[in-house]
Enzyme design. Structure first.
Site, PDB file in Angstrom:
ATOM      1  N   GLU A  18     -10.503 -11.861   5.743  1.00 59.36           N
ATOM      2  CA  GLU A  18     -11.047 -13.223   5.825  1.00 59.36           C
ATOM      3  C   GLU A  18     -12.140 -13.447   4.788  1.00 59.36           C
ATOM      4  OE1 GLU A  18     -10.401 -11.869  10.198  1.00 59.36           O
ATOM      5  OE2 GLU A  18     -10.706 -10.956   8.222  1.00 59.36           O
ATOM      6  N   CYS A  77     -12.969 -10.737  13.523  1.00 61.55           N
ATOM      7  CA  CYS A  77     -13.915  -9.957  14.315  1.00 61.55           C
ATOM      8  C   CYS A  77     -15.152 -10.804  14.645  1.00 61.55           C
ATOM      9  CB  CYS A  77     -14.318  -8.683  13.581  1.00 61.55           C
ATOM     10  SG  CYS A  77     -15.188  -8.932  12.016  1.00 61.55           S
ATOM     11  N   CYS A  82     -16.746 -11.558  10.846  1.00 57.99           N
ATOM     12  CA  CYS A  82     -15.960 -12.512  10.060  1.00 57.99           C
ATOM     13  C   CYS A  82     -16.047 -13.914  10.656  1.00 57.99           C
ATOM     14  CB  CYS A  82     -14.504 -12.059   9.988  1.00 57.99           C
ATOM     15  SG  CYS A  82     -14.239 -10.645   8.903  1.00 57.99           S
ATOM     16  N   ALA A  87      19.902  20.655   7.162  1.00 62.73           N
ATOM     17  CA  ALA A  87      19.677  21.755   6.216  1.00 62.73           C
ATOM     18  C   ALA A  87      20.864  22.698   6.268  1.00 62.73           C
ATOM     19  CB  ALA A  87      18.394  22.508   6.573  1.00 62.73           C
ATOM     20  N   ARG A 120       5.965   6.887   3.199  1.00 67.77           N
ATOM     21  CA  ARG A 120       4.746   7.706   3.187  1.00 67.77           C
ATOM     22  C   ARG A 120       3.536   6.868   2.772  1.00 67.77           C
ATOM     23  NH1 ARG A 120       6.755  13.083  -0.130  1.00 67.77           N
ATOM     24  NH2 ARG A 120       8.220  13.899   1.430  1.00 67.77           N
ATOM     25  N   ARG A 146       5.127   9.665  -4.477  1.00 72.19           N
ATOM     26  CA  ARG A 146       5.180   9.772  -5.923  1.00 72.19           C
ATOM     27  C   ARG A 146       5.731   8.518  -6.578  1.00 72.19           C
ATOM     28  NH1 ARG A 146       5.939  14.699  -3.710  1.00 72.19           N
ATOM     29  NH2 ARG A 146       8.206  14.822  -3.740  1.00 72.19           N
ATOM     30  N   GLU A 160       7.627  13.725   9.391  1.00 75.86           N
ATOM     31  CA  GLU A 160       8.662  14.123   8.438  1.00 75.86           C
ATOM     32  C   GLU A 160       8.786  15.639   8.531  1.00 75.86           C
ATOM     33  OE1 GLU A 160       9.840  13.260   3.758  1.00 75.86           O
ATOM     34  OE2 GLU A 160       7.907  12.597   4.548  1.00 75.86           O
TER      35      GLU A 160
END
Length: 368
Positions: A59, A82, A91, A169, A191, A214, A300
């Site tokens: 805000e 808030c 705020c 796997a 992520r 990444r 993960e």
């Protein structure tokens, strides 16, 4: 302007506020990632979103950009402003001081320090307050904040990547490249939008992951490892980067003190939580993470920990990446001791989305 036009305009500006707020996901904890728009006569005159670290708030950012033009305008905000003095002034007071005439707020903030007091403070000052526009989208956007306030734990998002035959796997826990480049980029975005990413020591030993995001310009989350006996490998990528990207290790009360000191000297933040039979209490782990400010937690991990979260009913969202690749019958199942249908057909989770990402299919589930 007719009521229908006003309603459509309110929905449009609130959708923008929500989109702005999403820019802060993973960056603002322990504060929620809020978005705000100041508009007048259908024209946007100020935009803002919660800044990294949680301050300044959305805000005040939007009001700063609007300047004197904010007087008599409408403020759209994805969560109740808030009303309490924290590390920054309320705020609600800034909104009144700016001369805002009307506030359209998506949700009441469940934080007991706010909980309607922000809206009340504005109304007492003569500001017209309307609540509920975009409420469903706002509940999704602020799911981490809401879960932490109401349940004392983060919002948990499970990420799984499985082959076409449901394997995670190769035999012997040998890692396999399951998803394609586009799928991996989507996982890195997940992520980046999480406050922390959690895995187990088994995955660390088997895969030696880095657990960073990444993507260009994106930040990386706190990395959390569940390691009951502190066997984090000295040559692991996680340990090598502990001073660059935060690494928190959750261990048991019985873990060796000397090993804790050695890891701490390398920049690892170590916390002890209750556990039994070599496994940590997941509820205690989540409680501690919430106390540390984590609101959105991405899990993960390998099949054992993923299944443990599912059995404990601690999954609020799941993103399942399905690859066209085949691993074969000697591969490791995606969920230890459970069929994949325990997730995809769980009565506790609803399938909400399915899309193609490169060669992979991505399915999303949410708590029912």
């Amino acid at each position: 302007m007719t009521p229908a036009m006003t309603s459509a305009q309110d929905a449009r500006f609130m959708a923008l506020a929500l989109a702005l707020g999403r820019r802060g996901l993973g960056r603002t904890w322990p504060n929620p990632a809020v978005g705000a728009v100041v508009a007048r006569d259908g024209v946007i005159i100020g935009r803002g979103w919660t800044q990294p670290g949680g301050r300044p708030h959305a805000e005040t950012e939007a009001l700063r950009r609007a300047g004197a033009a904010a007087r008599g305008a409408t403020l759209y905000v994805s969560l109740e402003p808030c009303s309490h003095q924290g590390k920054t002034p309320p705020c609600a007071d800034a909104i009144v001081a700016a001369g805002i005439a009307r506030v359209v707020s998506a949700l009441v903030d469940p934080n007991p320090e706010v909980a309607g007091a922000g809206h009340w403070r504005l109304a007492e000052a003569g500001v017209v307050v309307e609540v509920g526009v975009g409420a469903e989208e706002a509940r999704q956007a602020h799911a981490g904040h809401i879960r932490r306030v109401q349940d004392g734990r983060p919002h948990v998002i499970l990420k799984l990547a499985v082959s076409a035959d449901g394997k995670a796997a190769r035999s012997g826990r040998r890692p396999a490249a399951i998803t394609g480049e586009a799928g991996r980029a989507r996982a890195h975005l997940l992520r980046a939008q999480s406050d922390a990413v959690l895995t187990g020591i088994g995955t660390v030993v088997a895969d030696d992951p880095l657990l960073t995001s990444r993507l260009p310009g994106m930040r990386s989350p706190v990395r959390v490892v569940l390691d009951a006996t502190l066997r984090l490998p000295p040559a692991s990528k996680l340990l090598a980067t502990a001073r660059q990207v935060p690494l928190w290790v959750m261990t048991s009360d019985d873990a060796p003190r000397a090993r804790q000191q050695a890891l701490a000297a390398q920049g690892v933040d170590i916390a002890r939580v209750p556990g039994a039979d070599g496994r940590l209490d997941l509820a205690a782990v989540l409680k501690l993470l919430a106390q540390r400010g984590i609101t959105r937690l991405m899990v993960e991990s390998g099949p054992i920990l993923a299944a443990a979260f599912l059995r404990a009913d601690l999954i609020d969202e799941a993103t399942l990446f399905r690859s066209p690749a085949i691993i074969g019958p000697d591969g490791i199942d995606a969920l230890d001791g459970l069929p994949l249908s325990a997730l995809t057909q769980s009565p506790r989770l609803n399938a909400i989305d399915r899309e193609t990402v490169g060669a992979d299919t991505v399915e999303r589930f949410e708590r029912a």
